[in-house]
Design a protein around this motif. Structure first.
Motif, PDB file in Angstrom:
ATOM      1  N   SER A  51      54.625 -25.261  37.119  1.00  0.00           N
ATOM      2  CA  SER A  51      55.395 -26.432  36.839  1.00  0.00           C
ATOM      3  C   SER A  51      56.292 -26.073  35.689  1.00  0.00           C
ATOM      4  CB  SER A  51      54.652 -27.558  36.461  1.00  0.00           C
ATOM      5  OG  SER A  51      53.762 -27.982  37.646  1.00  0.00           O
ATOM      6  N   CYS A  52      55.789 -25.466  34.613  1.00  0.00           N
ATOM      7  CA  CYS A  52      56.585 -25.092  33.427  1.00  0.00           C
ATOM      8  C   CYS A  52      57.508 -24.088  33.870  1.00  0.00           C
ATOM      9  CB  CYS A  52      55.687 -24.745  32.285  1.00  0.00           C
ATOM     10  SG  CYS A  52      54.790 -25.996  31.364  1.00  0.00           S
ATOM     11  N   VAL A  53      57.374 -23.181  34.473  1.00  0.00           N
ATOM     12  CA  VAL A  53      58.424 -22.039  34.975  1.00  0.00           C
ATOM     13  C   VAL A  53      59.546 -22.940  35.736  1.00  0.00           C
ATOM     14  CG1 VAL A  53      58.952 -20.330  36.548  1.00  0.00           C
ATOM     15  CG2 VAL A  53      57.134 -20.199  34.792  1.00  0.00           C
ATOM     16  N   MET A  54      59.090 -23.688  36.833  1.00  0.00           N
ATOM     17  CA  MET A  54      60.247 -24.564  37.452  1.00  0.00           C
ATOM     18  C   MET A  54      60.958 -25.385  36.685  1.00  0.00           C
ATOM     19  SD  MET A  54      60.051 -23.841  40.755  1.00  0.00           S
ATOM     20  CE  MET A  54      59.780 -21.944  40.326  1.00  0.00           C
ATOM     21  N   LEU A  55      60.210 -26.087  35.618  1.00  0.00           N
ATOM     22  CA  LEU A  55      61.135 -27.135  34.692  1.00  0.00           C
ATOM     23  C   LEU A  55      62.105 -26.250  33.768  1.00  0.00           C
ATOM     24  CD1 LEU A  55      61.819 -29.846  33.983  1.00  0.00           C
ATOM     25  CD2 LEU A  55      59.811 -29.795  32.296  1.00  0.00           C
ATOM     26  N   TYR A  56      61.407 -24.876  33.472  1.00  0.00           N
ATOM     27  CA  TYR A  56      62.405 -24.055  32.756  1.00  0.00           C
ATOM     28  C   TYR A  56      63.423 -23.615  33.542  1.00  0.00           C
ATOM     29  CZ  TYR A  56      63.478 -19.452  30.289  1.00  0.00           C
ATOM     30  OH  TYR A  56      64.204 -18.612  29.774  1.00  0.00           O
ATOM     31  N   ARG A  57      63.536 -23.228  34.675  1.00  0.00           N
ATOM     32  CA  ARG A  57      64.595 -22.992  35.601  1.00  0.00           C
ATOM     33  C   ARG A  57      65.648 -23.988  35.880  1.00  0.00           C
ATOM     34  NH1 ARG A  57      63.623 -18.458  39.812  1.00  0.00           N
ATOM     35  NH2 ARG A  57      65.733 -18.818  40.093  1.00  0.00           N
ATOM     36  N   TYR A  58      65.104 -25.301  36.050  1.00  0.00           N
ATOM     37  CA  TYR A  58      66.249 -26.315  36.124  1.00  0.00           C
ATOM     38  C   TYR A  58      66.626 -26.822  34.961  1.00  0.00           C
ATOM     39  CZ  TYR A  58      67.103 -31.177  37.380  1.00  0.00           C
ATOM     40  OH  TYR A  58      67.777 -32.496  37.624  1.00  0.00           O
TER      41      TYR A  58
END
Length: 87
Positions: A51-58
């Motif tokens: 989730s943190c990686v997805m939010l980072y990319r977003y």
């Protein structure tokens, strides 16, 4: 309103949290190798990391539009002569 931190700091914290949770999840899973449910028990750590990686990319900043490069003025091209038929 003044920002508490610069925009890049939030992304850095997200990425760090992603890496740390992944490393802890991997360590906990590998350290309990005899337990068949080790991966299931630490699944939440991997999901926090994901989730943190997805939010980072977003939250990736949008690139600034580049202005088109100005081309130097060119001299008018010479007219190309047409070949005439010879009889």
């Amino acid at each position: 309103m003044k920002r508490f931190w610069s925009p890049g700091l939030g992304r850095t914290i997200l990425f760090s949290l992603a890496v740390v949770s992944f490393v802890i999840g991997t360590y906990e899973t590998v350290s309990r190798i005899d337990d068949k449910n080790a991966l299931r028990d630490n699944y939440w750590l991997f999901m926090v990391s994901f989730s943190c990686v997805m939010l980072y990319r977003y939250l990736k900043p949008e690139p600034e539009p580049k202005a088109p490069a100005k081309q130097p003025p060119q001299a008018p091209a010479k007219p190309v002569p047409r070949n005439k038929r010879r009889s």
